[in-house]
Design a protein around this motif. Structure first.
Motif, PDB file in Angstrom:
ATOM      1  N   GLN A 152      68.259  17.494  20.265  1.00  0.00           N
ATOM      2  CA  GLN A 152      69.459  17.830  21.021  1.00  0.00           C
ATOM      3  C   GLN A 152      69.198  18.877  22.093  1.00  0.00           C
ATOM      4  N   LYS A 153      68.214  19.769  21.865  1.00  0.00           N
ATOM      5  CA  LYS A 153      67.934  20.822  22.848  1.00  0.00           C
ATOM      6  C   LYS A 153      67.403  20.247  24.152  1.00  0.00           C
ATOM      7  N   THR A 154      66.583  19.198  24.054  1.00  0.00           N
ATOM      8  CA  THR A 154      66.013  18.592  25.257  1.00  0.00           C
ATOM      9  C   THR A 154      66.744  17.321  25.665  1.00  0.00           C
ATOM     10  N   PHE A 155      67.765  16.966  24.901  1.00  0.00           N
ATOM     11  CA  PHE A 155      68.552  15.765  25.163  1.00  0.00           C
ATOM     12  C   PHE A 155      67.632  14.543  25.276  1.00  0.00           C
ATOM     13  N   SER A 156      66.778  14.385  24.253  1.00  0.00           N
ATOM     14  CA  SER A 156      65.811  13.295  24.280  1.00  0.00           C
ATOM     15  C   SER A 156      65.740  12.595  22.928  1.00  0.00           C
ATOM     16  N   LEU A 157      65.291  11.361  22.965  1.00  0.00           N
ATOM     17  CA  LEU A 157      65.191  10.521  21.775  1.00  0.00           C
ATOM     18  C   LEU A 157      63.752  10.476  21.293  1.00  0.00           C
ATOM     19  N   ASP A 158      63.581  10.422  19.983  1.00  0.00           N
ATOM     20  CA  ASP A 158      62.261  10.229  19.393  1.00  0.00           C
ATOM     21  C   ASP A 158      61.915   8.746  19.535  1.00  0.00           C
ATOM     22  N   SER A 159      61.460   8.390  20.715  1.00  0.00           N
ATOM     23  CA  SER A 159      61.288   6.975  21.061  1.00  0.00           C
ATOM     24  C   SER A 159      60.401   6.178  20.113  1.00  0.00           C
ATOM     25  N   PRO A 160      59.261   6.717  19.626  1.00  0.00           N
ATOM     26  CA  PRO A 160      58.415   5.917  18.742  1.00  0.00           C
ATOM     27  C   PRO A 160      59.130   5.438  17.482  1.00  0.00           C
ATOM     28  N   HIS A 161      60.127   6.186  17.042  1.00  0.00           N
ATOM     29  CA  HIS A 161      60.847   5.800  15.826  1.00  0.00           C
ATOM     30  C   HIS A 161      62.033   4.878  16.122  1.00  0.00           C
ATOM     31  N   TRP A 162      62.376   4.745  17.397  1.00  0.00           N
ATOM     32  CA  TRP A 162      63.482   3.843  17.753  1.00  0.00           C
ATOM     33  C   TRP A 162      62.902   2.462  18.020  1.00  0.00           C
ATOM     34  N   TRP A 246      78.102  14.599  31.513  1.00  0.00           N
ATOM     35  CA  TRP A 246      78.909  15.676  30.921  1.00  0.00           C
ATOM     36  C   TRP A 246      78.340  16.091  29.567  1.00  0.00           C
ATOM     37  N   TRP A 247      77.963  15.085  28.770  1.00  0.00           N
ATOM     38  CA  TRP A 247      77.407  15.385  27.445  1.00  0.00           C
ATOM     39  C   TRP A 247      76.080  16.125  27.560  1.00  0.00           C
ATOM     40  N   ARG A 248      75.255  15.719  28.514  1.00  0.00           N
ATOM     41  CA  ARG A 248      73.971  16.406  28.707  1.00  0.00           C
ATOM     42  C   ARG A 248      74.199  17.889  29.020  1.00  0.00           C
ATOM     43  N   GLN A 249      75.156  18.170  29.892  1.00  0.00           N
ATOM     44  CA  GLN A 249      75.455  19.555  30.251  1.00  0.00           C
ATOM     45  C   GLN A 249      75.941  20.352  29.044  1.00  0.00           C
ATOM     46  N   GLN A 250      76.787  19.723  28.247  1.00  0.00           N
ATOM     47  CA  GLN A 250      77.348  20.415  27.090  1.00  0.00           C
ATOM     48  C   GLN A 250      76.278  20.730  26.042  1.00  0.00           C
ATOM     49  N   MET A 251      75.307  19.847  25.886  1.00  0.00           N
ATOM     50  CA  MET A 251      74.323  19.988  24.815  1.00  0.00           C
ATOM     51  C   MET A 251      73.093  20.789  25.221  1.00  0.00           C
ATOM     52  N   THR A 252      72.832  20.931  26.520  1.00  0.00           N
ATOM     53  CA  THR A 252      71.605  21.614  26.948  1.00  0.00           C
ATOM     54  C   THR A 252      71.854  22.906  27.710  1.00  0.00           C
ATOM     55  N   GLN A 253      73.089  23.180  28.091  1.00  0.00           N
ATOM     56  CA  GLN A 253      73.351  24.378  28.895  1.00  0.00           C
ATOM     57  C   GLN A 253      73.052  25.648  28.110  1.00  0.00           C
ATOM     58  N   THR A 254      72.536  26.652  28.799  1.00  0.00           N
ATOM     59  CA  THR A 254      72.246  27.945  28.184  1.00  0.00           C
ATOM     60  C   THR A 254      73.466  28.834  28.335  1.00  0.00           C
TER      61      THR A 254
END
Length: 287
Positions: A152-162, A246-254
């Motif tokens: 969630q901090k980097t707003f990224s997916l663990d692609s190898p497991h998907w 919007w979600w990216r901003q909410q989850m990664t903003q400092t």
């Protein structure tokens, strides 16, 4: 004369019994261990209601296994039971893997003391994105290790497991007419949007929401013949991909650090939710 060890064990037992009784008194819905008899009715809304005439999902079946059964949250409206068994059979035929079914509802619905605010009228189910290739042991079933696919901090997916299996699972559920919404992490929704699918109309039902990093939360429409059930407002048309910034901003903003104030503002009391009148009678109805 009583030994210290026996006395400690006795006092601990009393404390545990008192705590359990306090929880039951605080939330009577968790004290009921059997569904009510009579007509099936979903009363109220997903986050404030109850369920009459619930059915229990078998703990295992073609294409699915129920996990954390000790929670006693594997009950639902018959339409939810039918949906789960249909989805599991369809998925198993192509993938030869079992779906892991987590929280549904309690025997008479109602609110949990922890874990969810919804799941109250038997039309919600959590299905883990992790699959099972064999029958789980009792320990694996009751204390499963979730496969968290999101950073969630980097707003990224663990692609190898998907894998394509997860995409197919979501698509199968979303294309079912009984399904109203599917809640997943915004990161998962972004991954699906970035796949540039030839047909992404089913993404409309896949809704970004907090958490949901290792499971999808499937919610069915209210039954057409049940006037006691309160449905949600329709989803806005479109695949919903445009709202993810919007979600990216909410989850990664400092958050800006500010000097703490010595003055504490009084918290505004939350207005307690009032369940439908029928729910109170349901608690004491015959089982």
């Amino acid at each position: 004369m009583l030994s210290k060890r026996w006395l400690k064990a006795y006092l601990f037992g009393c404390l545990l019994a008192f705590t359990c009784r306090a929880n039951v008194l605080a939330n009577p819905w968790e004290a009921v261990d059997e569904p009510s008899l009579g007509e099936v009715t979903a009363m109220g809304s997903y986050a404030n209601g109850c369920l009459a005439g619930a059915k229990a999902l078998p703990l295992s079946g073609e294409g699915f296994q129920v996990i954390r059964t000790a929670r006693n949250r594997y009950y639902g409206h018959p339409q939810l039971i039918a949906f789960i068994t249909d989805l599991a059979q369809s998925f198993q035929q192509s993938q030869q893997s079992d779906l892991l079914i987590a929280d549904m509802s309690m025997p008479r619905g109602g609110n949990f003391s922890h874990g969810h605010s919804s799941h109250q009228i038997g039309l919600d189910v959590d299905i883990w994105l992790q699959l099972a290739d064999k029958t789980l042991t009792e320990t694996q079933r009751e204390s499963p290790e979730p496969l968290d696919l999101v950073d969630q901090k980097t707003f990224s997916l663990d692609s190898p497991h998907w894998q394509p299996q997860q995409t197919q699972m979501l698509q199968l559920a979303a294309e079912d007419e009984r399904v109203a919404r599917i809640f997943v992490s915004p990161v998962i929704k972004l991954h699906l949007c970035d796949m540039k699918l030839a047909d992404d109309t089913w993404l409309t039902k896949v809704r970004p929401w907090w958490g949901h990093t290792y499971h999808m939360h499937v919610r069915l429409h209210c039954p057409a013949d049940d006037d006691s059930c309160i449905d949600q407002a329709p989803i806005t048309k479109g695949n919903g991909c445009q709202e993810l910034n919007w979600w990216r901003q909410q989850m990664t903003q400092t958050k800006t650090k500010t000097k703490p104030s010595n003055k504490k503002l009084p918290a505004k009391p939350k207005k307690p939710k009032v369940k439908p009148k029928q729910c109170k009678r349901l608690l004491t109805a015959e089982s």
